[in-house]
Write a protein that holds these residues in place. Structure first.
Motif, PDB file in Angstrom:
ATOM      1  N   GLY A   1       0.787  -1.220   0.000  1.00 54.61           N
ATOM      2  CA  GLY A   1       0.000   0.000   0.000  1.00 54.61           C
ATOM      3  C   GLY A   1       0.820   1.273   0.000  1.00 54.61           C
ATOM      4  O   GLY A   1       0.364   2.308   0.492  1.00 54.61           O
ATOM      5  N   ILE A   2       2.036   1.232  -0.553  1.00 54.61           N
ATOM      6  CA  ILE A   2       2.902   2.427  -0.569  1.00 54.61           C
ATOM      7  C   ILE A   2       3.455   2.664  -1.965  1.00 54.61           C
ATOM      8  O   ILE A   2       3.653   1.730  -2.745  1.00 54.61           O
ATOM      9  N   GLU A   3       3.708   3.947  -2.264  1.00 60.68           N
ATOM     10  CA  GLU A   3       4.346   4.337  -3.521  1.00 60.68           C
ATOM     11  C   GLU A   3       5.862   4.337  -3.308  1.00 60.68           C
ATOM     12  O   GLU A   3       6.345   4.758  -2.249  1.00 60.68           O
ATOM     13  N   VAL A   4       6.601   3.878  -4.305  1.00 62.03           N
ATOM     14  CA  VAL A   4       8.056   3.809  -4.159  1.00 62.03           C
ATOM     15  C   VAL A   4       8.751   4.338  -5.404  1.00 62.03           C
ATOM     16  O   VAL A   4       8.168   4.412  -6.488  1.00 62.03           O
ATOM     17  N   THR A   5      10.018   4.678  -5.203  1.00 62.26           N
ATOM     18  CA  THR A   5      10.907   5.049  -6.298  1.00 62.26           C
ATOM     19  C   THR A   5      12.081   4.081  -6.305  1.00 62.26           C
ATOM     20  O   THR A   5      12.784   3.941  -5.297  1.00 62.26           O
ATOM     21  N   VAL A   6      12.272   3.393  -7.411  1.00 59.43           N
ATOM     22  CA  VAL A   6      13.358   2.420  -7.501  1.00 59.43           C
ATOM     23  C   VAL A   6      14.699   3.135  -7.563  1.00 59.43           C
ATOM     24  O   VAL A   6      14.879   4.101  -8.311  1.00 59.43           O
ATOM     25  N   LYS A   7      15.648   2.637  -6.756  1.00 62.15           N
ATOM     26  CA  LYS A   7      16.978   3.237  -6.685  1.00 62.15           C
ATOM     27  C   LYS A   7      18.035   2.419  -7.419  1.00 62.15           C
ATOM     28  O   LYS A   7      18.905   2.974  -8.079  1.00 62.15           O
ATOM     29  N   GLU A   8      17.965   1.106  -7.279  1.00 63.69           N
ATOM     30  CA  GLU A   8      18.940   0.274  -7.984  1.00 63.69           C
ATOM     31  C   GLU A   8      18.472  -1.173  -8.004  1.00 63.69           C
ATOM     32  O   GLU A   8      17.589  -1.572  -7.233  1.00 63.69           O
ATOM     33  N   LYS A   9      19.068  -1.924  -8.909  1.00 62.41           N
ATOM     34  CA  LYS A   9      18.789  -3.357  -8.988  1.00 62.41           C
ATOM     35  C   LYS A   9      19.688  -4.087  -8.010  1.00 62.41           C
ATOM     36  O   LYS A   9      20.897  -3.878  -7.992  1.00 62.41           O
ATOM     37  N   LEU A  10      19.080  -4.948  -7.183  1.00 60.81           N
ATOM     38  CA  LEU A  10      19.859  -5.697  -6.194  1.00 60.81           C
ATOM     39  C   LEU A  10      20.422  -6.993  -6.760  1.00 60.81           C
ATOM     40  O   LEU A  10      21.472  -7.464  -6.337  1.00 60.81           O
ATOM     41  N   GLY A  11      19.693  -7.593  -7.707  1.00 62.33           N
ATOM     42  CA  GLY A  11      20.147  -8.863  -8.267  1.00 62.33           C
ATOM     43  C   GLY A  11      18.974  -9.721  -8.681  1.00 62.33           C
ATOM     44  O   GLY A  11      17.808  -9.319  -8.584  1.00 62.33           O
ATOM     45  N   ALA A  12      19.266 -10.924  -9.144  1.00 59.55           N
ATOM     46  CA  ALA A  12      18.227 -11.856  -9.595  1.00 59.55           C
ATOM     47  C   ALA A  12      18.534 -13.259  -9.090  1.00 59.55           C
ATOM     48  O   ALA A  12      19.698 -13.625  -8.914  1.00 59.55           O
ATOM     49  N   ILE A  13      17.487 -14.017  -8.855  1.00 63.26           N
ATOM     50  CA  ILE A  13      17.607 -15.403  -8.422  1.00 63.26           C
ATOM     51  C   ILE A  13      16.912 -16.280  -9.459  1.00 63.26           C
ATOM     52  O   ILE A  13      15.775 -15.999  -9.857  1.00 63.26           O
ATOM     53  N   GLU A  14      17.584 -17.323  -9.909  1.00 63.97           N
ATOM     54  CA  GLU A  14      17.016 -18.258 -10.881  1.00 63.97           C
ATOM     55  C   GLU A  14      16.942 -19.650 -10.268  1.00 63.97           C
ATOM     56  O   GLU A  14      17.851 -20.072  -9.555  1.00 63.97           O
ATOM     57  N   TYR A  15      15.837 -20.351 -10.550  1.00 58.69           N
ATOM     58  CA  TYR A  15      15.710 -21.725 -10.075  1.00 58.69           C
ATOM     59  C   TYR A  15      14.729 -22.487 -10.960  1.00 58.69           C
ATOM     60  O   TYR A  15      13.841 -21.887 -11.586  1.00 58.69           O
TER      61      TYR A  15
END
Length: 302
Positions: free
Chosen positions: A219-233
């Motif tokens: 329920g909150i608005e956000v502004t993306v700052k950076e990509k942290l990473g990705a997980i694949e499985y």
């Protein structure tokens, strides 16, 4: 597929249909017979199939009570039908079955495998959590027992790049309050704090999905700052088969305001957490590096 595993699959399909129909007392046997003919003609283990289905029906009331005690935050009618049916079958074998024929560990492992095959993304963990809790409660019978297993032929190696891909995205949110930075995480029904995420829809980018999912879940608005990473499985889908799931995570900034968990999806809480307190909280191992990166980022903001 081993005979007993196939047998349990048929019992699961039968219990699923029976539960969907409102569990009419006089129809489970008929449903089982129909599924044996449809899914396993000539199968020579029908006696075990009927035995297990009948055991679940006879013990259903007490089994349902045990499920509610083992997963009090998750009402029985809110558990997915397939997960509910697997739990009933697994607990019937674990608590009331013949342990000489089916050791407790085998009953639990079989239920978990069925959950991974036929359930959702978190079904295996959920079933494992409930059955594991009950197993500990009854004193872990047969803990040291090892069952005789046939040597399996080696499986063909899976090339993830050749599998159908399913994309998801989510994010860790940070905000400043009274001179300190806090992280917003969600809590799931398995007892772990984790990151809000969801599936990519239409032509969305991963970043757009993360922003939408955070807004929908917290329920909150956000502004993306950076990509942290990705997980694949690699995961199994009951209809699509093997899938490569790719979950991309971002770090996003928000105002410090009350969080409202709008969409559960296996979640039961959301909160702003002091990074110092995260050390003592249950968190999935695969997202710990992402949380560490988020903490490093906000530490440099001070």
């Amino acid at each position: 597929m081993a005979n007993r595993h196939l047998s349990r699959s048929i019992v699961l399909q039968s219990l699923f249909s029976w539960d969907f129909m409102g569990r009419p007392a006089d129809q489970l046997t008929e449903i089982v017979d129909r599924n044996i003919i449809e899914f396993a003609p000539g199968h020579n283990d029908s006696e075990f199939i009927h035995y297990l289905a009948d055991l679940v029906q006879k013990k259903q009331a007490v089994i349902d009570e045990i499920i509610q005690k083992a997963a009090p935050e998750w009402p029985l009618d809110k558990i997915a039908n397939v997960d509910r049916s697997i739990l009933r079958m697994g607990l019937a074998e674990l608590l009331f079955g013949n342990r000489d024929q089916v050791p407790p560990k085998v009953a639990i492992n079989e239920a978990i495998e069925l959950a991974k095959t036929y359930g959702g993304e978190n079904s295996g963990r959920f079933v494992n959590g409930v059955l594991g809790a009950v197993y500990k409660e009854i004193g872990e019978p047969g803990k040291e027992q090892t069952s005789k297993q046939k040597v399996k032929a080696p499986e063909e190696p899976i090339d993830p790049e050749k599998l159908p891909k399913e994309r998801k995205a989510g994010g860790i949110v940070y905000a400043k309050h009274d001179g300190k930075y806090y992280l917003a995480l969600v809590h799931d029904v398995f007892g772990y704090w984790t990151i809000a995420k969801g599936g990519v829809e239409g032509e969305e980018t991963d970043e757009q999905t993360a922003v939408r999912e955070i807004k929908e879940k917290l329920g909150i608005e956000v502004t993306v700052k950076e990509k942290l990473g990705a997980i694949e499985y690699v995961a199994s889908h009951p209809e699509k088969g093997k899938l490569l799931k790719i979950v991309t995570y971002f770090l996003a900034e928000s105002e410090f305001k009350d969080l409202v968990l709008h969409s559960s999806g296996g979640l039961d809480n959301a909160a702003w957490l002091d990074p110092v307190d995260l050390v003592d909280l249950p968190i999935y191992d695969d997202i710990l590096p992402l949380i560490a990166k988020a903490i490093e980022y906000i530490t440099n903001l001070k």
